[in-house]
Write a protein that holds these residues in place. Structure first.
Motif, mmCIF file in Angstrom:
data_model
loop_
_atom_site.group_PDB
_atom_site.id
_atom_site.type_symbol
_atom_site.label_atom_id
_atom_site.label_comp_id
_atom_site.label_asym_id
_atom_site.label_seq_id
_atom_site.Cartn_x
_atom_site.Cartn_y
_atom_site.Cartn_z
ATOM 1 N N GLU A 124 0.824 -1.207 0.000
ATOM 2 C CA GLU A 124 0.000 0.000 0.000
ATOM 3 C C GLU A 124 0.862 1.262 0.000
ATOM 4 N N THR A 125 1.951 1.251 0.761
ATOM 5 C CA THR A 125 2.853 2.403 0.776
ATOM 6 C C THR A 125 3.489 2.616 -0.593
ATOM 7 N N CYS A 126 3.890 1.537 -1.236
ATOM 8 C CA CYS A 126 4.512 1.647 -2.565
ATOM 9 C C CYS A 126 3.522 2.175 -3.599
ATOM 10 N N ARG A 127 2.314 1.653 -3.603
ATOM 11 C CA ARG A 127 1.348 2.086 -4.606
ATOM 12 C C ARG A 127 0.945 3.542 -4.383
ATOM 13 N N GLY A 154 2.784 10.417 -9.705
ATOM 14 C CA GLY A 154 2.106 10.525 -10.993
ATOM 15 C C GLY A 154 2.232 9.293 -11.869
ATOM 16 N N PHE A 155 2.644 8.162 -11.282
ATOM 17 C CA PHE A 155 2.807 6.921 -12.045
ATOM 18 C C PHE A 155 1.565 6.042 -11.867
ATOM 19 N N GLU A 156 0.421 6.501 -12.372
ATOM 20 C CA GLU A 156 -0.821 5.768 -12.140
ATOM 21 C C GLU A 156 -0.807 4.391 -12.798
ATOM 22 N N ARG A 157 -0.281 4.305 -14.018
ATOM 23 C CA ARG A 157 -0.263 3.015 -14.710
ATOM 24 C C ARG A 157 0.661 2.026 -14.014
ATOM 25 N N LYS A 158 1.770 2.523 -13.487
ATOM 26 C CA LYS A 158 2.683 1.641 -12.766
ATOM 27 C C LYS A 158 2.045 1.151 -11.470
ATOM 28 N N SER A 175 11.954 -1.291 -8.971
ATOM 29 C CA SER A 175 11.834 -0.915 -10.377
ATOM 30 C C SER A 175 11.553 0.567 -10.581
ATOM 31 N N TYR A 176 10.793 1.179 -9.668
ATOM 32 C CA TYR A 176 10.352 2.548 -9.889
ATOM 33 C C TYR A 176 10.806 3.529 -8.815
ATOM 34 N N ILE A 177 10.670 3.146 -7.549
ATOM 35 C CA ILE A 177 10.842 4.110 -6.463
ATOM 36 C C ILE A 177 12.297 4.256 -6.043
ATOM 37 N N LYS A 178 13.070 3.200 -6.115
ATOM 38 C CA LYS A 178 14.456 3.248 -5.671
ATOM 39 C C LYS A 178 15.250 4.304 -6.436
ATOM 40 N N GLY A 179 15.000 4.419 -7.745
ATOM 41 C CA GLY A 179 15.685 5.434 -8.533
ATOM 42 C C GLY A 179 15.339 6.836 -8.079
#
Length: 201
Positions: A63-66, A73-77, A125-129
């Motif tokens: 839930e925190t990640c989503r 702004g990464f709704e599709r991800k 994949s997305y947040i770490k960067g």
């Protein structure tokens, strides 16, 4: 989401890291609750208690990640991670039932696994960067808890009221019927909920 949208990137990164650490505290409290609380109405094994605590931890992490993805702004991800979590649960549970090992602790543990995999995929994949690009500032965990409590205490209270008014029936029914009958009643209620949604359309 509301607090994060208006924040500077370094503070948002700090909020995300702080929430991930607070989730571990919540999981610890939940584990103690499930393991120590004497269940007088419904007996719960250690395996079910531990798997339930793991499910809570994995769900909070997912839930925190989503929510972080939505904030960025990464709704599709975020949608893809939901598909990965809930679709993964369906596939794992189908495989479990086909293997005829559908014990409650296995069902809960596989649901936890699906949430954990989806959360880790989203993070790596997305947040770490984003965290690497925007170095988090130092943010007090206590202050973070206080801020979130101010913003969410009414939501928490409303959920307790909702749960108390709509989800206590299994425990009440368990005083008079067996677990199998309680489960059948729950399935029937969910089917009625689906029919109500179809009627709205």
């Amino acid at each position: 989401n509301v607090a994060g949208v208006a924040e500077a990137p370094d503070k948002l990164a700090a909020r995300y890291n702080g929430l991930r650490q607070i989730e571990i505290w919540i999981a610890g409290v939940a584990a103690l609750f499930y393991l120590v609380l004497p269940f007088k109405i419904v007996e719960v094994s250690w395996a079910v208690a531990i798997s339930t605590a793991l499910l809570l931890t994995s769900f909070l992490r997912h839930e925190t990640c989503r929510r972080m993805l939505f904030t960025l702004g990464f709704e599709r991800k975020a949608l893809f991670c939901d598909v990965l979590a809930y679709g993964g649960q369906v596939m794992l549970l189908v495989a479990l039932f086909m293997a005829k090992r559908a014990a409650l602790e296995y069902v809960i543990a596989l649901c936890a696994l699906a949430f954990f995999v989806a959360a880790e995929f989203a993070h790596r994949s997305y947040i770490k960067g984003y965290l690497t690009k925007n170095k988090p500032i130092v943010l007090s965990r206590v202050d973070l808890c206080r801020q979130h409590w101010v913003d969410s205490k009414w939501i928490v209270a409303s959920q307790f009221v909702y749960w108390g008014s709509s989800q206590l029936y299994p425990f009440q029914l368990a005083l008079y019927v067996n677990a199998d009958q309680v489960a059948k009643y729950a399935v029937a209620q969910q089917l009625l909920n689906v029919i109500r949604c179809m009627k709205l359309h």
